[in-house]
Design a protein around this motif. Structure first.
Motif, PDB file in Angstrom:
ATOM      1  N   LYS A 144       0.809  -1.233   0.000  1.00 36.61           N
ATOM      2  CA  LYS A 144       0.000   0.000   0.000  1.00 36.61           C
ATOM      3  C   LYS A 144       0.838   1.276   0.000  1.00 36.61           C
ATOM      4  CE  LYS A 144      -3.589  -2.747   0.530  1.00 36.61           C
ATOM      5  NZ  LYS A 144      -2.871  -4.034   0.571  1.00 36.61           N
ATOM      6  N   GLY A 145       2.098   1.149  -0.419  1.00 42.68           N
ATOM      7  CA  GLY A 145       2.962   2.326  -0.465  1.00 42.68           C
ATOM      8  C   GLY A 145       3.418   2.818   0.890  1.00 42.68           C
ATOM      9  N   ASP A 146       3.160   2.042   1.949  1.00 44.01           N
ATOM     10  CA  ASP A 146       3.525   2.471   3.307  1.00 44.01           C
ATOM     11  C   ASP A 146       5.034   2.624   3.446  1.00 44.01           C
ATOM     12  OD1 ASP A 146       3.122   2.938   6.163  1.00 44.01           O
ATOM     13  OD2 ASP A 146       4.010   0.954   6.432  1.00 44.01           O
ATOM     14  N   THR A 147       5.465   3.726   4.023  1.00 50.35           N
ATOM     15  CA  THR A 147       6.900   3.973   4.186  1.00 50.35           C
ATOM     16  C   THR A 147       7.321   4.027   5.658  1.00 50.35           C
ATOM     17  OG1 THR A 147       6.521   6.373   4.049  1.00 50.35           O
ATOM     18  CG2 THR A 147       7.114   5.220   2.003  1.00 50.35           C
ATOM     19  N   TYR A 148       6.452   3.585   6.561  1.00 48.89           N
ATOM     20  CA  TYR A 148       6.805   3.599   7.976  1.00 48.89           C
ATOM     21  C   TYR A 148       7.330   2.244   8.463  1.00 48.89           C
ATOM     22  CZ  TYR A 148       6.763   4.443  12.972  1.00 48.89           C
ATOM     23  OH  TYR A 148       7.145   4.567  14.288  1.00 48.89           O
ATOM     24  N   ARG A 149       6.628   1.166   8.116  1.00 49.63           N
ATOM     25  CA  ARG A 149       7.037  -0.164   8.566  1.00 49.63           C
ATOM     26  C   ARG A 149       7.602  -0.983   7.410  1.00 49.63           C
ATOM     27  NH1 ARG A 149       5.913  -1.484  13.687  1.00 49.63           N
ATOM     28  NH2 ARG A 149       4.429  -0.155  14.817  1.00 49.63           N
ATOM     29  N   ALA A 150       8.699  -1.659   7.676  1.00 47.46           N
ATOM     30  CA  ALA A 150       9.401  -2.413   6.636  1.00 47.46           C
ATOM     31  C   ALA A 150       8.668  -3.698   6.277  1.00 47.46           C
ATOM     32  CB  ALA A 150      10.815  -2.743   7.089  1.00 47.46           C
ATOM     33  N   VAL A 151       8.651  -3.999   4.999  1.00 45.23           N
ATOM     34  CA  VAL A 151       8.127  -5.272   4.513  1.00 45.23           C
ATOM     35  C   VAL A 151       9.054  -6.425   4.901  1.00 45.23           C
ATOM     36  CG1 VAL A 151       7.803  -6.577   2.369  1.00 45.23           C
ATOM     37  CG2 VAL A 151       6.748  -4.329   2.637  1.00 45.23           C
ATOM     38  N   ALA A 152      10.363  -6.166   4.899  1.00 42.53           N
ATOM     39  CA  ALA A 152      11.344  -7.204   5.200  1.00 42.53           C
ATOM     40  C   ALA A 152      12.670  -6.573   5.578  1.00 42.53           C
ATOM     41  CB  ALA A 152      11.536  -8.122   3.986  1.00 42.53           C
ATOM     42  N   GLY A 153      13.518  -7.372   6.243  1.00 45.40           N
ATOM     43  CA  GLY A 153      14.889  -6.989   6.527  1.00 45.40           C
ATOM     44  C   GLY A 153      15.844  -7.983   5.905  1.00 45.40           C
ATOM     45  N   ASP A 154      17.112  -7.903   6.267  1.00 47.42           N
ATOM     46  CA  ASP A 154      18.103  -8.744   5.609  1.00 47.42           C
ATOM     47  C   ASP A 154      17.899 -10.232   5.889  1.00 47.42           C
ATOM     48  OD1 ASP A 154      18.909  -8.534   8.258  1.00 47.42           O
ATOM     49  OD2 ASP A 154      20.963  -7.926   7.811  1.00 47.42           O
ATOM     50  N   PHE A 155      17.395 -10.589   7.072  1.00 49.58           N
ATOM     51  CA  PHE A 155      17.153 -11.993   7.380  1.00 49.58           C
ATOM     52  C   PHE A 155      16.081 -12.581   6.472  1.00 49.58           C
ATOM     53  CE2 PHE A 155      14.615 -15.121   9.859  1.00 49.58           C
ATOM     54  CZ  PHE A 155      15.549 -16.148   9.885  1.00 49.58           C
ATOM     55  N   VAL A 156      14.985 -11.861   6.313  1.00 50.57           N
ATOM     56  CA  VAL A 156      13.881 -12.333   5.472  1.00 50.57           C
ATOM     57  C   VAL A 156      14.319 -12.402   4.007  1.00 50.57           C
ATOM     58  CG1 VAL A 156      11.548 -11.800   4.660  1.00 50.57           C
ATOM     59  CG2 VAL A 156      12.139 -11.461   7.061  1.00 50.57           C
ATOM     60  N   VAL A 157      14.978 -11.358   3.550  1.00 55.38           N
ATOM     61  CA  VAL A 157      15.449 -11.340   2.168  1.00 55.38           C
ATOM     62  C   VAL A 157      16.469 -12.457   1.935  1.00 55.38           C
ATOM     63  CG1 VAL A 157      16.732  -9.990   0.457  1.00 55.38           C
ATOM     64  CG2 VAL A 157      14.947  -8.893   1.837  1.00 55.38           C
ATOM     65  N   GLY A 158      17.334 -12.682   2.918  1.00 46.32           N
ATOM     66  CA  GLY A 158      18.319 -13.746   2.797  1.00 46.32           C
ATOM     67  C   GLY A 158      17.680 -15.119   2.669  1.00 46.32           C
ATOM     68  N   MET A 159      16.592 -15.373   3.390  1.00 48.02           N
ATOM     69  CA  MET A 159      15.879 -16.648   3.247  1.00 48.02           C
ATOM     70  C   MET A 159      15.351 -16.816   1.828  1.00 48.02           C
ATOM     71  SD  MET A 159      13.735 -17.388   6.765  1.00 48.02           S
ATOM     72  CE  MET A 159      12.657 -15.951   6.604  1.00 48.02           C
ATOM     73  N   ALA A 160      14.762 -15.754   1.273  1.00 45.83           N
ATOM     74  CA  ALA A 160      14.238 -15.823  -0.085  1.00 45.83           C
ATOM     75  C   ALA A 160      15.349 -16.111  -1.091  1.00 45.83           C
ATOM     76  CB  ALA A 160      13.529 -14.513  -0.434  1.00 45.83           C
ATOM     77  N   GLN A 161      16.484 -15.448  -0.908  1.00 47.26           N
ATOM     78  CA  GLN A 161      17.611 -15.662  -1.805  1.00 47.26           C
ATOM     79  C   GLN A 161      18.078 -17.119  -1.760  1.00 47.26           C
ATOM     80  OE1 GLN A 161      21.310 -13.730  -0.714  1.00 47.26           O
ATOM     81  NE2 GLN A 161      21.804 -13.358  -2.862  1.00 47.26           N
ATOM     82  N   THR A 162      18.204 -17.666  -0.565  1.00 40.04           N
ATOM     83  CA  THR A 162      18.674 -19.041  -0.402  1.00 40.04           C
ATOM     84  C   THR A 162      17.714 -20.043  -1.041  1.00 40.04           C
ATOM     85  OG1 THR A 162      19.820 -18.462   1.645  1.00 40.04           O
ATOM     86  CG2 THR A 162      19.333 -20.789   1.292  1.00 40.04           C
ATOM     87  N   LEU A 163      16.426 -19.742  -1.029  1.00 45.92           N
ATOM     88  CA  LEU A 163      15.435 -20.638  -1.627  1.00 45.92           C
ATOM     89  C   LEU A 163      15.286 -20.445  -3.134  1.00 45.92           C
ATOM     90  CD1 LEU A 163      12.683 -20.578   1.147  1.00 45.92           C
ATOM     91  CD2 LEU A 163      14.283 -22.418   0.609  1.00 45.92           C
ATOM     92  N   GLY A 164      16.068 -19.556  -3.719  1.00 39.61           N
ATOM     93  CA  GLY A 164      16.086 -19.408  -5.169  1.00 39.61           C
ATOM     94  C   GLY A 164      15.129 -18.385  -5.742  1.00 39.61           C
ATOM     95  N   ILE A 165      14.420 -17.650  -4.874  1.00 40.49           N
ATOM     96  CA  ILE A 165      13.552 -16.576  -5.366  1.00 40.49           C
ATOM     97  C   ILE A 165      14.426 -15.481  -5.963  1.00 40.49           C
ATOM     98  CG2 ILE A 165      11.870 -14.818  -4.649  1.00 40.49           C
ATOM     99  CD1 ILE A 165      11.003 -16.866  -2.449  1.00 40.49           C
ATOM    100  N   LYS A 166      14.024 -14.950  -7.133  1.00 46.48           N
ATOM    101  CA  LYS A 166      14.936 -14.100  -7.916  1.00 46.48           C
ATOM    102  C   LYS A 166      15.050 -12.673  -7.417  1.00 46.48           C
ATOM    103  CE  LYS A 166      15.471 -14.677 -12.368  1.00 46.48           C
ATOM    104  NZ  LYS A 166      15.188 -14.813 -13.828  1.00 46.48           N
ATOM    105  N   GLY A 167      14.048 -12.177  -6.713  1.00 47.63           N
ATOM    106  CA  GLY A 167      14.120 -10.796  -6.263  1.00 47.63           C
ATOM    107  C   GLY A 167      12.841 -10.359  -5.576  1.00 47.63           C
ATOM    108  N   PHE A 168      12.872  -9.131  -5.063  1.00 48.32           N
ATOM    109  CA  PHE A 168      11.723  -8.508  -4.412  1.00 48.32           C
ATOM    110  C   PHE A 168      11.379  -7.230  -5.172  1.00 48.32           C
ATOM    111  CE2 PHE A 168      12.358 -11.359  -1.075  1.00 48.32           C
ATOM    112  CZ  PHE A 168      11.614 -11.088   0.063  1.00 48.32           C
TER     113      PHE A 168
END
Length: 205
Positions: free
Chosen positions: A74-98
Motif C-alpha cells: 500500500k505504499g507504506d513507508t513507515y514499517r518495513a516489509v522485510a529486513g536482511d534476514f527475510v530477504v536472505g531466506m528468499a535468496q537461499t530458496l532461489g527466489i529471484k528478487g523482491f
C-alpha cells in the motif's frame, strides 16, 4: 533455446515500456537498492495489510525458484516489509528478487547479499505478524494491476509488468525497439549529416 523470461532479462525496461505504450510501469519511486541490479521473472504476488508482513513469509515458503515476490504494501513507508534476514531466506530458496510498493530495512545487510530488491526506500520500524494478507492473488502494486505469473522486469530505470496473455507479442515489439535503439546509437556516433536527416524526419511529421 532460451525461455521467454530469459529473453526479457536481456532487454532494457525502456524498450519493454515502449512496447507496452508506457502503460505498465510501476511508480517511479520504486527503484533498485543498487544501480546494477537487473531482474526478470514471474510474479508471485503478495497483498499485505499495512504493517503486517506475515503473508511475505507464506510467499517465501510457497514461491517457486525463479519467481519474483511482488508485494503490495500500500505504499507504506513507515514499517518495513522485510529486513536482511527475510530477504536472505528468499535468496537461499532461489527466489529471484523482491519488488515492493513500500520499504525495507537493514539496507547494508541486504546490499551485502547482492540480491535484487526494488522498493521505495528504507525505514527502521519492523512489521508485525498478525496473520493477515493474501498470496498469489491479483494485486495493484505501484499503480499497476498485476496477475500471478505476469512477467516482471526491473533495472536502474524502474520496473515494468508484462501481462502473461500478451507476453509473446510484447517480446517481439520490445526486441524490435531494441534493434531500432541500437541503430540510432550508431547514427549519433559522429555523422552530423545523418543526425540532421533524422531530426528533419521527426520535425516534418
Amino acid at each position: 533455446m532460451k525461455d521467454i523470461v530469459s529473453l526479457f532479462q536481456e532487454i532494457p525496461t525502456t524498450c519493454i515500456s515502449d512496447a507496452l505504450q508506457g502503460m505498465n510501469n510501476l511508480d517511479p519511486g520504486i527503484k533498485p537498492l543498487k544501480e546494477q541490479y537487473r531482474v526478470a521473472g514471474r510474479a508471485f504476488t503478495v497483498k499485505m495489510p499495512v504493517g503486517d508482513n506475515h503473508a511475505v513469509f507464506r510467499a517465501i515458503s510457497e514461491a517457486k525458484p525463479d519467481d519474483i515476490l511482488v508485494i503490495d504494501a500500500k505504499g507504506d513507508t513507515y514499517r518495513a516489509v522485510a529486513g536482511d534476514f527475510v530477504v536472505g531466506m528468499a535468496q537461499t530458496l532461489g527466489i529471484k528478487g523482491f519488488v515492493v510498493d513500500g520499504v525495507i530495512r537493514d539496507i547494508h545487510g541486504i546490499r551485502e547479499l547482492n540480491y535484487p530488491v526494488f522498493c521505495k526506500g528504507t525505514t527502521v520500524a519492523a512489521s508485525g505478524k498478525a496473520g493477515g494478507g493474501e498470496i498469489n492473488v491479483p494485486i495493484s502494486c505501484g499503480g499497476v494491476s498485476i496477475q500471478p505469473g505476469d512477467i516482471i522486469v526491473g533495472d536502474v530505470d524502474g520496473v515494468v509488468v508484462v501481462p502473461k496473455d500478451i507476453e509473446t507479442t510484447i517480446l517481439h515489439k520490445a526486441l524490435d525497439k531494441l534493434k531500432m535503439d541500437q541503430e540510432r546509437e550508431e547514427l549519433v556516433s559522429g555523422d552530423q549529416e545523418a543526425i540532421r536527416k533524422h531530426l528533419d524526419s521527426i520535425l516534418s511529421k
